[in-house]
Design an enzyme around this catalytic site. Structure first.
Site, PDB file in Angstrom:
ATOM      1  N   CYS A 166       1.460  -0.972  -0.168  1.00  0.00           N
ATOM      2  CA  CYS A 166       0.081   0.215   0.123  1.00  0.00           C
ATOM      3  C   CYS A 166       0.695   1.195   0.395  1.00  0.00           C
ATOM      4  CB  CYS A 166      -0.992   0.159   1.337  1.00  0.00           C
ATOM      5  SG  CYS A 166      -2.536   0.974   0.900  1.00  0.00           S
ATOM      6  N   HIS A 179      -3.695  -5.537   1.817  1.00  0.00           N
ATOM      7  CA  HIS A 179      -2.381  -5.585   2.911  1.00  0.00           C
ATOM      8  C   HIS A 179      -2.923  -7.084   3.711  1.00  0.00           C
ATOM      9  CE1 HIS A 179      -2.071  -1.428   4.550  1.00  0.00           C
ATOM     10  NE2 HIS A 179      -3.594  -1.036   3.191  1.00  0.00           N
ATOM     11  N   GLU A 226      -0.526  -8.217   5.378  1.00  0.00           N
ATOM     12  CA  GLU A 226      -0.327  -8.591   6.349  1.00  0.00           C
ATOM     13  C   GLU A 226      -1.548  -8.303   7.668  1.00  0.00           C
ATOM     14  OE1 GLU A 226      -0.261  -5.816   4.918  1.00  0.00           O
ATOM     15  OE2 GLU A 226      -0.585  -4.277   6.108  1.00  0.00           O
TER      16      GLU A 226
HETATM   17  N1  GLN Z   1      -3.408   6.190   1.185  1.00  0.00           N
HETATM   18  C1  GLN Z   1      -2.256   6.360   1.654  1.00  0.00           C
HETATM   19  C2  GLN Z   1      -1.321   6.967   0.862  1.00  0.00           C
HETATM   20  O1  GLN Z   1      -1.484   7.084   0.075  1.00  0.00           O
HETATM   21  C3  GLN Z   1      -1.993   4.492   1.574  1.00  0.00           C
HETATM   22  C4  GLN Z   1      -3.045   3.594   2.832  1.00  0.00           C
HETATM   23  C5  GLN Z   1      -2.586   2.436   3.117  1.00  0.00           C
HETATM   24  O2  GLN Z   1      -1.284   2.765   3.266  1.00  0.00           O
HETATM   25  N2  GLN Z   1      -3.620   1.678   3.612  1.00  0.00           N
HETATM   26  O3  GLN Z   1      -0.053   6.891   1.462  1.00  0.00           O
END
Ligand code: GLN
Length: 192
Positions: free
Chosen positions: A77, A174, A176
Site C-alpha cells: 500500500c 494488505h 499482513e
Molecule cells: N492512502 C495512503 C497513501 O496515499 C495509503 C494507504 C495505506 O497504506 N493503506 O499513502
C-alpha cells in the site's frame, strides 16, 4: 534469514507478527544501521507522504535505495507508493520500481473494500491454489508498469494491484491484515 520491517510509521507490527508466524526472524528498521545483515525489507502501509518525510528526517532515504539495489524489498500500500518511480506528486520516493501509481485511486477511507484475487504464483501448501483475500484501505492503483516490472495481479476489470520487478514486490492491498501468509512466504523466497 532475517527480514527487516521499516518501522517509522504505519502497520509494521502486523508484518512482524506475520513473519514470526512463518518462522522468519524480523527486525524493526528505524536507522540506517538496522539494515545491516538483513536479506530483505518490508515497507508497510500507512501514509506514504509521512513515511517519505520521516525517511528523509532519519537520513534513511539513500541507505534504503542502496539496500534495494542488492536486496529484496516489498512495499504494501503506502509502501508500494514509496517503491514507485512516479506517484504523480512531489513527495520523497525510493524510486526503485518502474511503476506509476495513482494514490487514493478508489476514493476516500470509506471506500475501502475487500476482494478475492486469483494469485496462482503464490505457494500452495496442499496442492491446490485458492484465491487470496485482499484488503484495500484507501489504496493506490498501479496505473502502469514499465521496463522490467511485471504485472502480478489485476482486478477483474484489469486494474493492476500487484507488481514485481526482480526482487522487488509491490502490493496495493494488505496481506499482513489477514491470516493468509502466502505473500510473506513468497517474499521470503524472493529475498533468499
Ligand atoms: N492512502 C495512503 C497513501 O496515499 C495509503 C494507504 C495505506 O497504506 N493503506 O499513502
Amino acid at each position: 534469514m532475517k527480514i527487516g520491517v521499516l518501522a517509522i510509521q504505519g502497520d509494521f507490527a502486523e508484518h512482524l507478527v506475520a513473519l514470526k508466524r512463518i518462522g522468519v526472524e524480523g527486525r524493526e528498521v528505524r536507522l540506517p544501521e538496522h539494515l545491516d545483515g538483513l536479506q530483505g525489507l518490508i515497507i508497510p502501509g500507512g501514509e506514504s507522504t509521512t513515511i517519505g518525510k520521516l525517511a528523509v528526517d532519519f537520513q534513511l532515504l539513500e541507505p534504503l535505495k542502496q539496500f534495494g539495489r542488492v536486496h529484496a524489498i516489498w512495499g504494501t500500500c503506502a509502501g508500494a507508493i514509496f517503491m514507485s518511480k512516479d506517484a504523480h506528486r512531489d513527495q520523497p520516493l525510493l524510486g526503485l520500481m518502474d511503476i506509476t501509481v495513482e494514490r487514493n485511486a478508489f476514493g476516500r477511507q470509506i471506500a475501502s473494500f475487500e476482494v478475492d484475487l486469483d494469485a496462482p504464483y503464490l505457494p500452495s501448501f496442499n496442492g491446490s491454489s485458492h484465491p487470496f483475500h485482499a484488503v484495500f484501505i484507501r489504496a493506490p492503483l498501479i496505473e502502469s508498469v514499465h521496463g522490467d516490472a511485471q504485472i502480478l495481479t489485476a482486478l477483474p476489470d484489469g486494474r493492476i494491484v500487484a507488481a514485481r520487478q526482480n526482487r522487488w514486490l509491490a502490493t496495493v492491498f494488505h496481506p499482513e491484515l489477514t491470516n493468509d501468509d502466502r505473500f510473506h512466504h513468497y517474499f521470503v523466497e524472493l529475498a533468499r
